[in-house]
Design a protein around this motif. Structure first.
Motif: not given
Length: 387
Positions: A304-310, A345-351, A333-336, A316-321
């Motif tokens: 469902d989601t990705l995290v930066a961990d270390y 729920n007020d953020r994470g999407c462009i609308e 997976r890295v925003t909404a 950001l790079a993961a969204a473009f794999i």
């Protein structure tokens, strides 16, 4: 008022971009009034501030539910501590430059002096994060509770009682469990990664295996109940067994972080838990510990989601794999998705109506942030001007 602040009446127009909405990529821009998005699509340049995207991708600001990189800003070398205000400021700038506009600092409440970890230091970091009011990103607390250590459980319960964490996770770094599938793996990690002697590693093994599973589960249940009573979201760390993840879900745990096996991740999905995997795992192409790879979990449809961990830049790079999925799904997976998991729920999407956390992104030669806005305020710019 700093140079990046704006009044509620000020407007910003991001124009001539490729905007990644929740479902598709569109040509156009975004109009902002105050801290909110008011229009998406055909946006003109009639605004107090106009930002030319020049065909760049415009995506929501990233939301990192689990990043422990603050530790390396505070202790760039073991035992060499930097002043806390400097460490927070450098972590803030590093995360903004990586595109992370909402940061959950995963603070480890664990007694391990050789790794510069202690419940006392964790409490100090908690106070600094909660009290910070001059940083660029939105900084929040993810309190990680090592349930094999009673003093750490007590310390987490204290900060939960104060209402400090937005996210609380339970972990038990026990040899033969979780990421340490055997005693030798545990010993090797603590000897090599944390500069322990063999004797120290063996003492940790003895201490952490001399606790009954019933005691560990009682501590987990106590922490989870207190966190929910305080309005925090809860997570478990390095789950390895489908039956155990089911029990955790029954106890009210909301998120499973880094499940060890695909079967565990699939069971977590079956019982309605959110599954978070490491972005560095996806970018590197494998788990550091030889456990479930993020790519395999995505292929199975259980991430469902990705995290930066270390490593913040990996988010950001993961969204473009290329996972064979459309870009909007990978961006979610890295925003909404993390926003939904954390209950913000007020953020994470462009609308229209969403908080105006935005990034202008260059895809080549590697994904990087050219501009960042937080709550409608331009806070970061890294563009080379032609002369």
């Amino acid at each position: 008022m700093s140079s990046t602040e704006q009044t509620s009446e000020e407007s910003v127009a991001v124009i001539s971009g490729r905007v990644v909405t929740p479902e598709r990529v569109i040509e156009g821009g975004v109009r902002i009034e105050g801290d909110r998005i008011v229009d998406v699509g055909s946006v003109d340049g009639d605004a107090d501030t106009v930002i030319e995207a020049d065909g760049r991708l415009v995506i929501p600001g990233l939301i990192d539910l689990h990043g422990d990189d603050i530790e390396r800003h505070l202790h760039p070398r073991s035992g060499a501590r930097i002043a806390l205000p400097m460490a927070l400021a450098s972590a803030d700038r590093a995360n903004i430059s990586a595109g992370i506009t909402t940061k959950f600092h995963a603070i480890s409440f664990e007694r391990d002096d050789e790794a510069d970890r202690s419940p006392e230091l964790a409490a100090t970091l908690t106070d600094a994060i909660v009290g910070a009011d001059d940083l660029l990103a939105d900084h929040r607390l993810h309190a990680r509770c090592e349930v094999t250590q009673k003093q750490c459980v007590d310390a987490v319960l204290d900060v939960v009682a104060n209402g400090d964490p937005d996210l609380v996770s339970v972990m038990s770094h026990v040899p033969g469990k979780g990421q340490f599938q055997d005693v030798e793996a545990f010993k090797q990690y603590y000897e090599n990664a944390n500069d322990h002697t063999v004797a120290e590693a063996e003492e940790m093994i003895e201490q952490r295996t001399d606790i009954s599973m019933a005691t560990l589960r009682e501590r987990v249940d106590r922490v989870v109940e207190a966190a929910h009573d305080a309005g925090a979201v809860t997570a478990s760390h390095d789950d390895e067994d489908p039956a155990e993840v089911e029990r955790l879900a029954d106890s009210g745990v909301d998120i499973t972080e880094y499940p060890i096996t695909l079967e565990t991740a699939e069971r977590a999905a079956d019982v309605g838990m959110t599954t978070a995997m490491g972005a560095p795992n996806l970018v590197r192409g494998e788990s550091q510990w030889g456990n479930l790879s993020t790519a395999d979990a995505i292929e199975a449809g259980v991430v469902d989601t990705l995290v930066a961990d270390y490593h913040p830049p990996s988010l950001l790079a993961a969204a473009f794999i290329d996972t064979g999925e459309p870009l909007p799904k990978r961006v979610r997976r890295v925003t909404a998705n993390p926003a939904d998991a954390a209950g913000i729920n007020d953020r994470g999407c462009i609308e229209a109506g969403a908080r105006a956390d935005l990034l202008l992104v260059n895809r080549e030669p590697t994904p990087t942030v050219a501009r960042a806005l937080v709550a409608g305020r331009p806070v970061y710019r890294a563009e080379r001007e032609d002369r």
